[in-house]
Design an enzyme around this catalytic site. Structure first.
Site, PDB file in Angstrom:
ATOM      1  N   THR A 180     -16.732 -25.734 -19.932  1.00 17.19           N
ATOM      2  CA  THR A 180     -17.514 -25.257 -21.067  1.00 17.19           C
ATOM      3  C   THR A 180     -18.787 -24.796 -20.421  1.00 17.19           C
ATOM      4  O   THR A 180     -19.117 -25.243 -19.329  1.00 17.19           O
ATOM      5  CB  THR A 180     -17.770 -26.416 -22.050  1.00 17.19           C
ATOM      6  OG1 THR A 180     -16.622 -26.587 -22.875  1.00 17.19           O
ATOM      7  CG2 THR A 180     -18.956 -26.180 -22.962  1.00 17.19           C
ATOM      8  N   ASP A 211     -16.312 -30.287 -29.657  1.00 16.13           N
ATOM      9  CA  ASP A 211     -17.710 -30.541 -30.042  1.00 16.13           C
ATOM     10  C   ASP A 211     -18.612 -29.333 -29.860  1.00 16.13           C
ATOM     11  O   ASP A 211     -19.679 -29.254 -30.491  1.00 16.13           O
ATOM     12  CB  ASP A 211     -18.274 -31.695 -29.194  1.00 16.13           C
ATOM     13  CG  ASP A 211     -18.239 -31.355 -27.701  1.00 16.13           C
ATOM     14  OD1 ASP A 211     -17.185 -30.888 -27.222  1.00 16.13           O
ATOM     15  OD2 ASP A 211     -19.267 -31.527 -27.029  1.00 16.13           O
ATOM     16  N   GLY A 232     -17.608 -32.009 -22.092  1.00 11.18           N
ATOM     17  CA  GLY A 232     -16.803 -33.209 -21.878  1.00 11.18           C
ATOM     18  C   GLY A 232     -15.685 -33.271 -22.892  1.00 11.18           C
ATOM     19  O   GLY A 232     -15.395 -32.274 -23.569  1.00 11.18           O
ATOM     20  N   GLY A 234     -14.296 -33.406 -25.962  1.00 12.40           N
ATOM     21  CA  GLY A 234     -14.954 -33.113 -27.231  1.00 12.40           C
ATOM     22  C   GLY A 234     -14.768 -34.134 -28.338  1.00 12.40           C
ATOM     23  O   GLY A 234     -15.686 -34.424 -29.099  1.00 12.40           O
TER      24      GLY A 234
HETATM   25  N1  ASP Z   1     -16.277 -30.128 -24.939  1.00  8.66           N
HETATM   26  C1  ASP Z   1     -15.297 -29.087 -24.902  1.00  8.66           C
HETATM   27  C2  ASP Z   1     -14.228 -29.330 -25.917  1.00  8.66           C
HETATM   28  O1  ASP Z   1     -13.865 -30.472 -26.149  1.00  8.66           O
HETATM   29  C3  ASP Z   1     -14.624 -28.969 -23.598  1.00  8.66           C
HETATM   30  C4  ASP Z   1     -15.486 -28.963 -22.423  1.00  8.66           C
HETATM   31  O2  ASP Z   1     -16.633 -29.374 -22.437  1.00  8.66           O
HETATM   32  O3  ASP Z   1     -14.941 -28.538 -21.427  1.00  8.66           O
HETATM   33  O4  ASP Z   1     -13.715 -28.367 -26.448  1.00  8.66           O
END
Ligand code: ASP
Length: 319
Positions: A180, A211, A232, A234
């Site tokens: 992300t 998230d 992270g 989510g």
């Molecule tokens: N937080 C993001 C999600 O859960 C994924 C990421 O941070 O890589 O979609």
């Protein structure tokens, strides 16, 4: 001149030096430096933190290495379904989009929602319709096709799993990376802003949203406290309302940025099994880059000229 500062991330997870080639490390480092430079240019010229955040995130969205925009992972339907959000700490205005396809720069569409609609959060087909209405850049499916991402989808389907970019034991080098991207900034006018953009999880189904586009979970900005962008797993970040929790700990309990970040990332999230990290900045230009995973692609720079780029553990990358 009043001070400015900016920080960015390109995802957190099991990012180990042992599974990185020198070439790849160089490419990631360049990508992070370019994004910082894009945002800093705005801040240096007296621009706003919201514009700086948008520019930095766009730079990462245009870089296929990161799971956002062009480099977004594939969903179960073989499409790229992207989520993004942005928030202005000066007036608590915010914009977000979820599950949008074919948008070149989702963070700019989130900004358009904030600036050009009376809403905060648009999803799916409606968000695409709005994008056409405001003239957002639209790309065909081929623009988003990255062989590496497609291979990840095939592997995820074979294992019948839903993966955050890479999941250990399922992919060759055991690497788990939450891909992300995000940026937070303080401008010379004393205003904070935050933005986050993602392709989400490989092989996600049923319109799963993480998230990143949720104001208060993956993104939050308030001049009275801080600006935050998360990366992270989510589901855990949503349940912990991570970004707003940090702001609340500062506002209601008087914690410093560092104390609030450490409590949430290294304690509260760990206790519920939520892996990942975030970037945070307060109105004095203090920056925190905490994570509870092995690594996090991250960088920061302020008006004193200090540039830091990190990928693994605590150590900086030699520039
Ligand atoms: N937080 C993001 C999600 O859960 C994924 C990421 O941070 O890589 O979609």
């Amino acid at each position: 001149m009043n001070k400015y500062a900016i920080a960015i991330h390109g995802g957190a997870g099991t990012i180990l030096k042992s599974s990185m080639t020198a070439e790849k490390e160089q490419l990631y480092t360049e990508g992070l430096k370019n994004a910082i430079a894009a945002g800093e240019l705005i801040l240096k010229n007296g621009g706003t933190s919201i514009d700086a955040v948008e520019k930095a995130v766009r730079s990462l969205e245009d870089n296929p290495l990161f799971n956002a925009g062009k480099g977004s992972v594939f969903s179960n339907s073989g499409k790229n379904e992207m989520d993004a959000s942005i928030m202005n700490g000066q007036n608590l205005m915010a914009g977000a989009i979820a599950g949008v396809k074919n948008i070149k720069n989702p963070v700019s569409l989130a900004k358009a929602v904030m600036e050009k609609s009376e809403h905060v959060f648009l999803a799916g087909e409606g968000a695409l319709e709005f994008a056409k209405f405001v003239g957002s850049e639209i790309e065909n499916d081929a623009y988003f096709f990255e062989q590496m991402r497609f291979d990840q989808l095939e592997q995820a389907k074979l294992n019948d799993g839903v993966f955050l970019d890479h999941t250990p034991d399922k992919f060759e080098n055991g690497e788990k990376k939450f891909g992300t991207v995000g940026a937070v900034a303080l401008d010379i006018h004393g205003n904070l802003a935050a933005g986050t953009s993602t392709g989400g999880m490989t092989n996600k189904k049923f319109g799963r949203v993480g998230d990143s586009p949720i104001i208060g979970a993956g993104t939050y900005a308030n001049n009275a406290t801080c600006a935050i962008s998360c990366t992270g797993h989510g589901e855990f970040f949503i349940r912990s309302v991570v970004a707003y929790d940090i702001s609340c700990l500062m506002e209601y309990k008087g914690l410093s940025l560092k104390e609030a970040c450490d409590l949430v990332v290294k304690n509260k999230l760990v206790n519920i099994g939520g892996e990942g990290g975030l970037i945070a900045i307060d109105s004095n230009g203090n920056i925190e880059l905490p994570f509870n995973s092995e690594g996090m692609y991250r960088a920061k720079k302020n008006s004193d000229g200090e540039l830091f780029v990190g990928i693994y553990g605590d150590s900086a990358i030699t520039l």
